[in-house]
Design a protein around this motif. Structure first.
Motif, PDB file in Angstrom:
ATOM      1  N   GLN A 114       0.815  -1.222   0.000  1.00  0.00           N
ATOM      2  CA  GLN A 114       0.000   0.000   0.000  1.00  0.00           C
ATOM      3  C   GLN A 114       0.850   1.275   0.000  1.00  0.00           C
ATOM      4  OE1 GLN A 114      -2.631  -0.675   3.370  1.00  0.00           O
ATOM      5  NE2 GLN A 114      -4.048  -1.876   2.105  1.00  0.00           N
ATOM      6  N   GLY A 115       1.939   1.221  -0.773  1.00  0.00           N
ATOM      7  CA  GLY A 115       2.724   2.415  -1.017  1.00  0.00           C
ATOM      8  C   GLY A 115       3.601   2.874   0.129  1.00  0.00           C
ATOM      9  N   ARG A 116       3.773   2.028   1.141  1.00  0.00           N
ATOM     10  CA  ARG A 116       4.509   2.489   2.324  1.00  0.00           C
ATOM     11  C   ARG A 116       6.024   2.587   2.091  1.00  0.00           C
ATOM     12  NH1 ARG A 116       0.128  -0.353   4.722  1.00  0.00           N
ATOM     13  NH2 ARG A 116       1.198  -2.373   4.550  1.00  0.00           N
ATOM     14  N   GLN A 117       6.521   1.948   1.039  1.00  0.00           N
ATOM     15  CA  GLN A 117       7.955   2.025   0.711  1.00  0.00           C
ATOM     16  C   GLN A 117       8.120   2.469  -0.741  1.00  0.00           C
ATOM     17  OE1 GLN A 117       9.605   1.624   3.395  1.00  0.00           O
ATOM     18  NE2 GLN A 117       8.081   0.511   4.608  1.00  0.00           N
ATOM     19  N   LEU A 118       7.327   3.444  -1.131  1.00  0.00           N
ATOM     20  CA  LEU A 118       7.210   3.830  -2.538  1.00  0.00           C
ATOM     21  C   LEU A 118       8.537   4.213  -3.174  1.00  0.00           C
ATOM     22  CD1 LEU A 118       5.603   4.580  -5.071  1.00  0.00           C
ATOM     23  CD2 LEU A 118       5.033   6.772  -3.987  1.00  0.00           C
ATOM     24  N   ALA A 119       9.393   4.906  -2.451  1.00  0.00           N
ATOM     25  CA  ALA A 119      10.641   5.384  -3.054  1.00  0.00           C
ATOM     26  C   ALA A 119      11.462   4.231  -3.626  1.00  0.00           C
ATOM     27  CB  ALA A 119      11.458   6.172  -2.036  1.00  0.00           C
ATOM     28  N   TRP A 120      11.453   3.079  -2.932  1.00  0.00           N
ATOM     29  CA  TRP A 120      12.226   1.936  -3.425  1.00  0.00           C
ATOM     30  C   TRP A 120      11.576   1.315  -4.659  1.00  0.00           C
ATOM     31  CZ3 TRP A 120      17.067   1.293  -2.351  1.00  0.00           C
ATOM     32  CH2 TRP A 120      17.575   1.786  -1.160  1.00  0.00           C
ATOM     33  N   ALA A 121      10.256   1.383  -4.771  1.00  0.00           N
ATOM     34  CA  ALA A 121       9.596   0.918  -5.990  1.00  0.00           C
ATOM     35  C   ALA A 121       9.978   1.801  -7.173  1.00  0.00           C
ATOM     36  CB  ALA A 121       8.080   0.906  -5.790  1.00  0.00           C
ATOM     37  N   VAL A 122      10.103   3.093  -6.924  1.00  0.00           N
ATOM     38  CA  VAL A 122      10.517   4.023  -7.976  1.00  0.00           C
ATOM     39  C   VAL A 122      11.944   3.707  -8.423  1.00  0.00           C
ATOM     40  CG1 VAL A 122      11.018   6.445  -8.465  1.00  0.00           C
ATOM     41  CG2 VAL A 122       8.931   5.824  -7.243  1.00  0.00           C
ATOM     42  N   VAL A 123      12.835   3.455  -7.467  1.00  0.00           N
ATOM     43  CA  VAL A 123      14.206   3.058  -7.797  1.00  0.00           C
ATOM     44  C   VAL A 123      14.198   1.849  -8.721  1.00  0.00           C
ATOM     45  CG1 VAL A 123      16.340   2.085  -6.838  1.00  0.00           C
ATOM     46  CG2 VAL A 123      15.237   4.024  -5.709  1.00  0.00           C
ATOM     47  N   ALA A 124      13.401   0.844  -8.368  1.00  0.00           N
ATOM     48  CA  ALA A 124      13.357  -0.387  -9.156  1.00  0.00           C
ATOM     49  C   ALA A 124      12.818  -0.146 -10.553  1.00  0.00           C
ATOM     50  CB  ALA A 124      12.492  -1.425  -8.447  1.00  0.00           C
ATOM     51  N   ALA A 125      11.755   0.653 -10.671  1.00  0.00           N
ATOM     52  CA  ALA A 125      11.172   0.924 -11.992  1.00  0.00           C
ATOM     53  C   ALA A 125      12.184   1.635 -12.886  1.00  0.00           C
ATOM     54  CB  ALA A 125       9.898   1.743 -11.846  1.00  0.00           C
ATOM     55  N   PHE A 126      12.922   2.583 -12.330  1.00  0.00           N
ATOM     56  CA  PHE A 126      13.992   3.207 -13.108  1.00  0.00           C
ATOM     57  C   PHE A 126      15.021   2.159 -13.526  1.00  0.00           C
ATOM     58  CE2 PHE A 126      13.040   7.575 -11.245  1.00  0.00           C
ATOM     59  CZ  PHE A 126      12.780   8.170 -12.475  1.00  0.00           C
ATOM     60  N   LEU A 141       5.641  11.363  -4.031  1.00  0.00           N
ATOM     61  CA  LEU A 141       6.861  11.660  -3.277  1.00  0.00           C
ATOM     62  C   LEU A 141       7.219  13.143  -3.328  1.00  0.00           C
ATOM     63  CD1 LEU A 141       9.117   8.644  -4.394  1.00  0.00           C
ATOM     64  CD2 LEU A 141       7.851   8.872  -2.243  1.00  0.00           C
ATOM     65  N   ASN A 142       6.704  13.828  -4.362  1.00  0.00           N
ATOM     66  CA  ASN A 142       6.934  15.274  -4.503  1.00  0.00           C
ATOM     67  C   ASN A 142       8.426  15.598  -4.496  1.00  0.00           C
ATOM     68  OD1 ASN A 142       6.066  17.932  -4.879  1.00  0.00           O
ATOM     69  ND2 ASN A 142       6.062  18.374  -2.686  1.00  0.00           N
ATOM     70  N   ARG A 143       9.186  14.896  -5.318  1.00  0.00           N
ATOM     71  CA  ARG A 143      10.632  15.098  -5.391  1.00  0.00           C
ATOM     72  C   ARG A 143      10.987  15.956  -6.602  1.00  0.00           C
ATOM     73  NH1 ARG A 143      13.471  13.846  -0.737  1.00  0.00           N
ATOM     74  NH2 ARG A 143      12.574  11.976   0.226  1.00  0.00           N
ATOM     75  N   SER A 144      12.135  16.628  -6.525  1.00  0.00           N
ATOM     76  CA  SER A 144      12.605  17.466  -7.621  1.00  0.00           C
ATOM     77  C   SER A 144      13.151  16.603  -8.751  1.00  0.00           C
ATOM     78  CB  SER A 144      13.713  18.398  -7.124  1.00  0.00           C
ATOM     79  OG  SER A 144      14.870  17.642  -6.772  1.00  0.00           O
ATOM     80  N   ALA A 145      13.344  17.217  -9.904  1.00  0.00           N
ATOM     81  CA  ALA A 145      13.924  16.500 -11.039  1.00  0.00           C
ATOM     82  C   ALA A 145      15.312  15.982 -10.689  1.00  0.00           C
ATOM     83  CB  ALA A 145      13.978  17.416 -12.259  1.00  0.00           C
ATOM     84  N   GLU A 146      16.088  16.755  -9.942  1.00  0.00           N
ATOM     85  CA  GLU A 146      17.424  16.333  -9.534  1.00  0.00           C
ATOM     86  C   GLU A 146      17.357  15.122  -8.612  1.00  0.00           C
ATOM     87  OE1 GLU A 146      21.369  18.039  -7.162  1.00  0.00           O
ATOM     88  OE2 GLU A 146      19.670  19.372  -7.583  1.00  0.00           O
ATOM     89  N   GLN A 147      16.406  15.105  -7.702  1.00  0.00           N
ATOM     90  CA  GLN A 147      16.263  13.962  -6.797  1.00  0.00           C
ATOM     91  C   GLN A 147      15.802  12.711  -7.547  1.00  0.00           C
ATOM     92  OE1 GLN A 147      13.664  16.085  -4.048  1.00  0.00           O
ATOM     93  NE2 GLN A 147      15.188  15.835  -2.404  1.00  0.00           N
ATOM     94  N   LEU A 148      14.901  12.886  -8.509  1.00  0.00           N
ATOM     95  CA  LEU A 148      14.481  11.741  -9.317  1.00  0.00           C
ATOM     96  C   LEU A 148      15.650  11.194 -10.129  1.00  0.00           C
ATOM     97  CD1 LEU A 148      10.928  12.777 -10.598  1.00  0.00           C
ATOM     98  CD2 LEU A 148      11.506  11.169  -8.769  1.00  0.00           C
ATOM     99  N   ALA A 149      16.519  12.082 -10.594  1.00  0.00           N
ATOM    100  CA  ALA A 149      17.705  11.635 -11.326  1.00  0.00           C
ATOM    101  C   ALA A 149      18.617  10.808 -10.420  1.00  0.00           C
ATOM    102  CB  ALA A 149      18.454  12.833 -11.892  1.00  0.00           C
ATOM    103  N   GLN A 150      18.687  11.155  -9.142  1.00  0.00           N
ATOM    104  CA  GLN A 150      19.470  10.363  -8.192  1.00  0.00           C
ATOM    105  C   GLN A 150      18.871   8.972  -8.018  1.00  0.00           C
ATOM    106  OE1 GLN A 150      19.491  13.515  -4.940  1.00  0.00           O
ATOM    107  NE2 GLN A 150      21.547  12.655  -4.686  1.00  0.00           N
ATOM    108  N   LEU A 151      17.552   8.903  -7.893  1.00  0.00           N
ATOM    109  CA  LEU A 151      16.893   7.601  -7.769  1.00  0.00           C
ATOM    110  C   LEU A 151      17.084   6.774  -9.038  1.00  0.00           C
ATOM    111  CD1 LEU A 151      13.517   8.515  -6.002  1.00  0.00           C
ATOM    112  CD2 LEU A 151      15.665   7.736  -4.964  1.00  0.00           C
ATOM    113  N   PRO A 187      16.216   5.672   0.341  1.00  0.00           N
ATOM    114  CA  PRO A 187      17.241   5.472  -0.689  1.00  0.00           C
ATOM    115  C   PRO A 187      18.239   6.619  -0.781  1.00  0.00           C
ATOM    116  CG  PRO A 187      15.086   5.859  -1.690  1.00  0.00           C
ATOM    117  CD  PRO A 187      14.867   5.653  -0.238  1.00  0.00           C
ATOM    118  N   PHE A 188      17.823   7.841  -0.426  1.00  0.00           N
ATOM    119  CA  PHE A 188      18.759   8.966  -0.476  1.00  0.00           C
ATOM    120  C   PHE A 188      19.855   8.814   0.584  1.00  0.00           C
ATOM    121  CE2 PHE A 188      14.934  10.722  -2.471  1.00  0.00           C
ATOM    122  CZ  PHE A 188      15.481  11.172  -3.665  1.00  0.00           C
TER     123      PHE A 188
END
Length: 318
Positions: A114-126, A141-151, A187-188
């Protein structure tokens, strides 16, 4: 009762397990290997009452072992996005399977928790080269473009570590890499503090620089084929090189054939990102081939089948 986690050694398998164990903390036996070592269930020994979680390995390649484990009385839950073949109907089997081309196993686990560890799912999809799906999933997650690039970089580096003929080709055994991920809910924080990430990032950049210097051996409007030598760096970079080629030229299909020391090739195929289909159809024509619509591979393509592969590639992608 044993608790056994069986997972693919790429970014998707690692992050799928990491999400689950952040949400359901437990010590378990880990069964994994290089990304292409997908017949993992045959290594599992279980008895009645044991609980097995399987992440990101094709059911079709593990069906006999799965049936054996279910007959022994083990409980199995299965998360995957590859073509499954016939899915068992068994009281001890809990499938979470979706073959949609824009879904990866970690996104399925994200739904489950239920989305409780969403950031790691985003890492995996990338890492699985599903950049659009990753960005869409990342909106809350409301992250910046720079933060998404890090993920994205983290996902690509975790995925890169999974490729190789044997564990000796990899920088980290995937089980050890998971153990290094495990303390990090964020993940950060892993990016900032983990020596493993810096090791992978440096290796990725060096190996990719060698790969991009290689010219296509076959090039047509519909797709390109690249041949890499029988060297460790080539075995490590083969899959993520295919991902990069797909991003650079989304209207074309791509195949990366990496020579094996004993002869033949390991093959990575990427369908055009503009139309994610055909990769599984192509690779399943060959022994040891399989995958999903957008990305598939062949573990061993004999040299005698090279001409047939090239012809089939340009039959499907034309």
């Amino acid at each position: 009762m044993q608790l056994i986690d069986v997972f693919n050694g790429d970014a998707d398998g690692l992050c799928a397990l990491h999400q689950l164990r952040l949400d359901e903390p437990a010590d378990s036996e880990l069964v994994t290997g290089p990304k292409r070592d997908i017949s993992l269930l045959k290594r599992v020994k279980a008895e009645a009452g044991d609980r097995i979680t399987v992440l990101d390995i094709a059911l079709s390649k593990n069906r006999d072992a799965l049936d054996r484990l279910l007959e022994a009385g083990a409980q199995v839950r299965y998360f995957d996005h590859h073509q499954p073949g016939d899915i068992p109907d068994h009281p001890h089997f809990e499938p979470h399977i979706d073959t949609d081309a824009n879904v990866c196993t970690s996104l399925l686990v994200n739904q489950y928790v239920q989305g409780r560890q969403l950031a790691w799912a985003v890492v995996a999809a990338f890492g699985d080269n599903l950049a659009d799906a990753a960005r869409q999933a990342a909106v809350p997650l409301n992250r910046s473009a720079e933060q998404l690039a890090q993920l994205q970089s983290l996902g690509e580096c975790l995925n890169y570590n999974g490729y190789g003929e044997t564990l000796d080709d990899l920088f980290f055994d995937p089980a050890d890499l998971y153990r290094q991920l495990r303390p990090f809910a964020d993940p950060f924080a892993f990016i900032a503090e983990s020596p493993a990430y810096q090791t992978l990032k440096t290796g990725y950049q060096g190996d990719m620089a060698r790969a991009v210097a290689v010219s296509a051996s076959e090039e047509r409007d519909a797709g390109r084929i690249f041949m890499l030598p029988a060297e460790k760096w080539a075995r490590r970079i083969s899959g993520v090189f295919g991902n990069q080629l797909a991003v650079e030229s989304p209207a074309q299909a791509h195949a990366v054939l990496t020579a094996k020391p004993e002869g033949g090739y390991v093959v990575s195929v990427r369908a055009p990102l503009a139309a994610k289909s055909g990769a599984d159809e192509l690779c399943s024509q060959f022994d040891s081939g399989g995958g999903r619509k957008g990305a598939a591979g062949i573990n061993h393509l004999p040299e005698s089948d090279l001409g047939r592969f090239i012809a089939s590639f340009y039959t499907i992608y034309k």
